[in-house]
Structure formats: C-alpha cells, structure tokens
Design an enzyme around this catalytic site. Sequence first.
Site, mmCIF file in Angstrom:
data_model
loop_
_atom_site.group_PDB
_atom_site.id
_atom_site.type_symbol
_atom_site.label_atom_id
_atom_site.label_comp_id
_atom_site.label_asym_id
_atom_site.label_seq_id
_atom_site.Cartn_x
_atom_site.Cartn_y
_atom_site.Cartn_z
ATOM 1 N N SER A 15 0.826 -1.214 0.000
ATOM 2 C CA SER A 15 0.000 0.000 0.000
ATOM 3 C C SER A 15 0.860 1.264 0.000
ATOM 4 C CB SER A 15 -0.984 0.007 1.176
ATOM 5 O OG SER A 15 -0.331 0.207 2.398
ATOM 6 N N HIS A 113 8.441 3.102 9.026
ATOM 7 C CA HIS A 113 8.185 2.244 10.180
ATOM 8 C C HIS A 113 6.911 2.709 10.884
ATOM 9 C CE1 HIS A 113 9.110 -0.491 13.422
ATOM 10 N NE2 HIS A 113 8.793 0.477 14.278
ATOM 11 N N GLN A 177 -1.039 7.928 7.598
ATOM 12 C CA GLN A 177 0.070 8.881 7.733
ATOM 13 C C GLN A 177 1.309 8.391 6.991
ATOM 14 O OE1 GLN A 177 -0.482 11.859 8.916
ATOM 15 N NE2 GLN A 177 -2.580 11.178 9.255
HETATM 16 C C1 GRF Z 1 3.800 -0.758 6.864
HETATM 17 O O1 GRF Z 1 3.071 -0.720 8.042
HETATM 18 C C2 GRF Z 1 5.207 -0.266 7.100
HETATM 19 O O2 GRF Z 1 5.291 0.698 8.099
HETATM 20 C C3 GRF Z 1 5.931 -1.503 7.529
HETATM 21 O O3 GRF Z 1 5.353 -2.536 6.771
HETATM 22 C C4 GRF Z 1 4.034 -2.172 6.383
HETATM 23 C C5 GRF Z 1 3.987 -2.276 4.901
HETATM 24 O O4 GRF Z 1 2.682 -2.098 4.421
HETATM 25 N N1 GRF Z 1 7.362 -1.345 7.333
HETATM 26 P P1 GRF Z 1 2.439 -2.034 2.859
HETATM 27 O O5 GRF Z 1 3.014 -3.314 2.275
HETATM 28 O O6 GRF Z 1 3.132 -0.815 2.323
HETATM 29 O O7 GRF Z 1 0.959 -1.978 2.692
#
Ligand code: GRF
Length: 223
Positions: A15, A113, A177
């Site tokens: 995402s 993160h 966010q």
């Molecule tokens: C996100 O929550 C990011 O902070 C963490 O992994 C997740 C990835 O989500 N590092 P997506 O694959 O970008 O939807």
Amino acid sequence: MGRLLVGVLASGRGSNLQAIIERSLAGKIDVEVAVVVSDVEDAQALERARSAGIPAVHIPPGRFRTKLTPEAEQRYVEVLDEHGVEVVVLAGFMRILHDDFLTRYAGRVVNVHPALLPSFPGLHGQRQALEYGVKWTGATVHFVDAGVDTGPVILQAVVPVMDGDTEETLSARILEQEHRIYPEALQLIAEGRLRVDGRLVTSAGGTDGATKGDAGATGGDGS
Ligand code: GRF
C-alpha cells in the site's frame, strides 16, 4: 531537474508502494518508480507494479529466514542497477540487508516504520505501542543503517491511540500517515533538500520534520 529514480523493495501488500506510484503518476512528486523487487513471488506489491506498467521482479531470498543470502543480494543490486535506481525505498520489505548493500547505496536507502522511532522498533510496532499503553504513536520515515530501524529520521507523523483501539484500527490510522509522509520524504530527497549530519537530518527551507496528521498532533517542536 530530472526525476529521482527509485527502486521499491516490498514483501507484501504494497500500500505504501501504491501511494508512491499514485503521487508519481499524478506528477505530484519528482519521483519515478523504476522497478519493484520482491522476495515473495505472489506479493500484492508486484501486482500493483504490473498494473501501473512498472517492471516487477521476484528475486528468491535464498535459504535464510530473515535475511538475503549474499548471492540473492547481489542479484538485487544487479536488477536495481539495471534500472538506474538512485534511491532504494523499502516498503514492507521483510528482509535484513547486509553491509555490502548498504555501503553500495550509502545514504540512499530509506524505510517507513509504523511507530515513532526510537520507540517500538522491529516487528509489530503498532502492537508494541498498544501493549505498552502509550497515548500517541505514529509513523517514521528514516534512512537505513546497519541496525534495525535505527537510521537517521527524515519525517515523523504523530497519531493518537484511542480507547478501544485494536491492532487493526490503530494500524489503519498509522497507515494513512505513512502514505502521506513517505512520498513527502521522497520529494525532499528528489529536491536535494536534505542534509544529514550524523543522526541529524535537516531540510533546507522546508519542513521541520514533524508533520501534522489529521489529528492535529505535533511533534518535535516541544509542544
Ligand atoms: C507498513 O506498516 C510499514 O510501516 C511496515 O510494513 C508495512 C507495509 O505495508 N514497514 P504495505 O506493504 O506498504 O501496505
């Protein structure tokens, strides 16, 4: 000024990748996703890339559980180089990168993160925040160094923890966010505005690094 060519490494849903692609295609950021690489063959991130006409490459990680084998990592470097990647964007990439990779792309690897680092690094930042009982958490975009979620902080957004939050509801609030500040951080890099002095990242004439979320929360300015 040309557009910044980024390579996105992602293991799952993608995402954040999608948020970056959309801003890029809409011309809102001077960033072009040159290639998306995943260690997971059926990662949704690869699908999202293909749908946007972006090269999508699966590179098996090798025999280790949490990191890439040196051979696999070399293959990642080759593919990123083939596509002229200037900055490596980790977006839910679940493998630890070695020093060789980080040396090669020194100061040019970024990550997002789901917590306000240095709080709650590692896996399940949202769950850690809930279990600790903090009232505020958030999202952090940072440069990647050899530690786990320890590199210099570029941008952070603050998110409230509500009574009754579950990991899912809190994650969704944080994700909004992430989708906002990750493209914003890449734009700062594309504009060449960031200066890194040890741990301190500053941006010429721009953000104070503490961005305001919908909740109106602030951070970093003492308020
Ligand atoms: C996100 O929550 C990011 O902070 C963490 O992994 C997740 C990835 O989500 N590092 P997506 O694959 O970008 O939807």
